[in-house]
Design an enzyme around this catalytic site. Structure first.
Site, PDB file in Angstrom:
ATOM      1  N   GLY A  43      56.153  52.067  40.799  1.00 20.49           N
ATOM      2  CA  GLY A  43      56.932  51.219  41.694  1.00 20.49           C
ATOM      3  C   GLY A  43      58.249  50.751  41.113  1.00 20.49           C
ATOM      4  N   ASP A  64      54.830  59.375  32.020  1.00 20.83           N
ATOM      5  CA  ASP A  64      53.774  58.876  32.898  1.00 20.83           C
ATOM      6  C   ASP A  64      52.690  59.937  32.982  1.00 20.83           C
ATOM      7  OD1 ASP A  64      52.154  57.856  35.036  1.00 20.83           O
ATOM      8  OD2 ASP A  64      53.875  56.678  35.705  1.00 20.83           O
ATOM      9  N   ASN A  72      50.175  55.155  46.605  1.00 22.75           N
ATOM     10  CA  ASN A  72      51.441  54.937  45.892  1.00 22.75           C
ATOM     11  C   ASN A  72      52.646  55.014  46.837  1.00 22.75           C
ATOM     12  OD1 ASN A  72      50.290  57.054  43.185  1.00 22.75           O
ATOM     13  ND2 ASN A  72      49.989  54.879  43.460  1.00 22.75           N
ATOM     14  N   ARG A  75      55.117  52.171  48.014  1.00 20.69           N
ATOM     15  CA  ARG A  75      56.179  51.533  47.219  1.00 20.69           C
ATOM     16  C   ARG A  75      56.862  52.461  46.224  1.00 20.69           C
ATOM     17  NH1 ARG A  75      51.351  50.903  45.706  1.00 20.69           N
ATOM     18  NH2 ARG A  75      50.709  51.076  43.543  1.00 20.69           N
ATOM     19  N   ASP A 132      52.113  49.092  34.105  1.00 22.38           N
ATOM     20  CA  ASP A 132      51.339  48.101  34.851  1.00 22.38           C
ATOM     21  C   ASP A 132      50.150  47.584  34.051  1.00 22.38           C
ATOM     22  OD1 ASP A 132      49.747  50.290  34.804  1.00 22.38           O
ATOM     23  OD2 ASP A 132      49.412  50.415  36.964  1.00 22.38           O
ATOM     24  N   ASN A 133      50.161  47.794  32.734  1.00 30.49           N
ATOM     25  CA  ASN A 133      49.049  47.219  31.968  1.00 30.49           C
ATOM     26  C   ASN A 133      49.547  46.638  30.652  1.00 30.49           C
ATOM     27  OD1 ASN A 133      48.230  49.079  29.522  1.00 30.49           O
ATOM     28  ND2 ASN A 133      48.856  50.418  31.195  1.00 30.49           N
ATOM     29  N   CYS A 178      57.225  36.667  20.939  1.00 31.68           N
ATOM     30  CA  CYS A 178      57.588  35.252  20.925  1.00 31.68           C
ATOM     31  C   CYS A 178      57.074  34.588  22.203  1.00 31.68           C
ATOM     32  CB  CYS A 178      59.095  35.081  20.883  1.00 31.68           C
ATOM     33  SG  CYS A 178      59.846  35.390  19.286  1.00 31.68           S
ATOM     34  N   CYS A 191      45.871  44.611  36.627  1.00 28.85           N
ATOM     35  CA  CYS A 191      45.508  45.655  37.577  1.00 28.85           C
ATOM     36  C   CYS A 191      46.411  45.614  38.804  1.00 28.85           C
ATOM     37  CB  CYS A 191      44.055  45.464  37.961  1.00 28.85           C
ATOM     38  SG  CYS A 191      43.392  46.830  38.857  1.00 28.85           S
ATOM     39  N   CYS A 248      56.285  33.254  15.443  1.00 31.96           N
ATOM     40  CA  CYS A 248      56.003  34.593  15.994  1.00 31.96           C
ATOM     41  C   CYS A 248      55.565  35.545  14.873  1.00 31.96           C
ATOM     42  CB  CYS A 248      57.240  35.137  16.699  1.00 31.96           C
ATOM     43  SG  CYS A 248      57.048  36.855  17.228  1.00 31.96           S
ATOM     44  N   CYS A 375      35.146  49.033  41.161  1.00 31.77           N
ATOM     45  CA  CYS A 375      36.154  48.998  42.224  1.00 31.77           C
ATOM     46  C   CYS A 375      37.002  50.249  42.072  1.00 31.77           C
ATOM     47  CB  CYS A 375      36.974  47.712  42.140  1.00 31.77           C
ATOM     48  SG  CYS A 375      37.863  47.517  40.590  1.00 31.77           S
TER      49      CYS A 375
HETATM   50 ZN   LIG Z   1      59.174  37.204  18.105  1.00 28.98          ZN
END
Ligand SMILES: [Zn+2]
Length: 412
Positions: A43, A64, A72, A75, A132-133, A178, A191, A248, A375
């Site tokens: 997307g 990808d 899909n 979008r 997306d993950n 950070c 998801c 950090c 699912c």
């Molecule tokens: Zn950092």
């Protein structure tokens, strides 16, 4: 800087940039000399890549491993019906080639992981994260930080989007860690199947393309150290200033000697957890108090030993009737969520044999692989699991990692 860098056809193609005051030949050459890595051809990746190719970015690499699915098309605007089941990266690059044949394209249909991430991000002018993950997001952010490659991130959820730029080479702006120390524990948050307004990633992808072109040509004010929040419901944007976290673990303590190994402790611990989990599962014959997810391979093994395993599909009814794991029952998450505050009503949504399994084990809160929730990809079943957990059922089911799609891939 000279027009000799371009063929006559390219000069014609980019003429509206070349005549634009404040852009012109110099910036068009900078675009041509740039090499961009687009991670995710979904997307966000589709609209961002279409416009970057059109603008004349010199080299575009698309990574990808996923294939185009019908859902899909709502979008992921570069694809059409004829692309179904094809690799997204290949189909997207084909579209880009049609828009601008003067760009050099590289396609990778493999999954981005710790073995290939450094090689992919190194020597790129800019990396765009349209994944997306969270695991991939952290992996990519760490690799970009360690190789000092600028990273532009986009993310969408529900009706809102956010975009941020991590230049990584000025020593002033914060890095991704950070802001987020670790990936969230709940994979449901990662998801994309939780639903998304189709136009939203389009908008975010265009913001990413705009920011990319500005960054690559040093035009305007960049999003470095800022987070742009966009709300599609009221068409508002907010610009937040991001602060460096002085504790950090990545940018404040680590001295970069060499760009490997990638600091992906989180990813490593996830892999380790999966391995241990598999060993536990095998050793304890499916009983494990901390087990929350099983893989399709583990499910197949368990079904051989326990053919009576109950499978519950928590997708919507229309998804279940379009294709489901054989002998599974359908109890949509949306139905469970609607009655979620009433334990008894929640239980009654399940068939009697599942109710018995959930409510009769002696030990409170133990995990029981006799009930497996699934699912489409694993997000909604994990949410359903959490819902059951909140109501302290005597026995808790497990969720199928990767969901129906993972099962289908293993059973076709
Ligand atoms: Zn950092």
């Amino acid at each position: 800087m000279s027009s000799l860098s371009f063929s006559n056809l390219e000069l014609e193609q980019y003429s509206r940039h070349l005549t634009l005051p404040g852009f012109g030949m110099e910036r068009q050459i900078r675009l041509k000399n740039a090499s961009v890595l687009m991670v995710g051809a979904g997307g966000l990746g589709c609209p961002a890549a279409l416009y970057m190719a059109a603008a004349g970015v010199g080299q575009i690499t698309v990574v990808d491993f996923d294939r185009v699915e019908r859902s899909n098309l709502q979008r992921q605007i570069a694809f059409s019906e004829t692309d179904l089941s094809c690799y997204k990266a290949e189909r997207l690059v084909e579209r880009l080639r049609g828009i601008n044949p003067f760009v050099q394209y590289v396609t990778h249909t493999t999954r981005l992981d710790e073995t290939n991430v450094m090689a992919l991000v190194q020597n790129k002018s800019l990396v765009l994260d349209g994944t997306d993950n969270f695991i991939t997001r952290f992996l990519l952010a760490d690799a970009c930080y360690l190789s000092q490659t600028p990273l532009l991130q986009g993310a969408v959820q529900g009706f809102s989007a956010q975009v941020s730029l991590f230049p990584h080479h000025n020593g002033i702006d914060p890095c991704y860690r950070c802001l987020f120390r670790q990936p969230p524990q709940n994979p449901a948050a990662t998801c994309d199947e939780m639903g998304i307004l189709g136009i939203l990633p389009g908008m975010a992808g265009l913001i990413m393309a705009t920011e990319s072109i500005k960054f690559l040509t040093s035009l305007g004010t960049s999003l470095a150290g800022k987070l742009l929040l966009y709300n599609s419901l009221d068409l508002t944007t907010r610009l937040m200033t991001l602060a460096v976290d002085e504790t950090c673990p990545l940018c404040q303590t680590q001295v970069i000697q060499k760009p490997e190994p990638v600091d992906i402790e989180t990813c490593r611990s996830v892999h380790r957890h999966q391995k241990e989990r598999h060993e536990d599962l095998t050793m304890n014959n499916g009983e494990n108090d901390t087990l929350t997810e099983i893989t399709v391979q583990e499910l197949a093994l368990l079904r051989q030993k326990q053919p009576e395993i109950l499978l519950v599909d928590v997708r919507e009814a229309f998804e279940h009737s379009a294709g489901a794991i054989p002998n599974s029952v359908n109890v949509p998450l949306s139905v469970l969520e609607a009655v979620g505050s009433h334990r008894e009503q929640l239980l009654q949504q399940f068939p009697q044999n599942v109710q018995t399994a959930l409510d009769t084990t002696q030990e409170t809160g133990s995990r029981d692989t006799s009930v497996v929730l699934y699912c489409q990809k694993g997000g909604r079943s994990f949410k359903a699991l959490e819902l059951l957990e909140q109501h302290a059922f005597n026995s808790l089911p497990v969720s199928l990692a990767g969901g129906y799609l993972a099962w289908k891939e293993n059973n076709t």
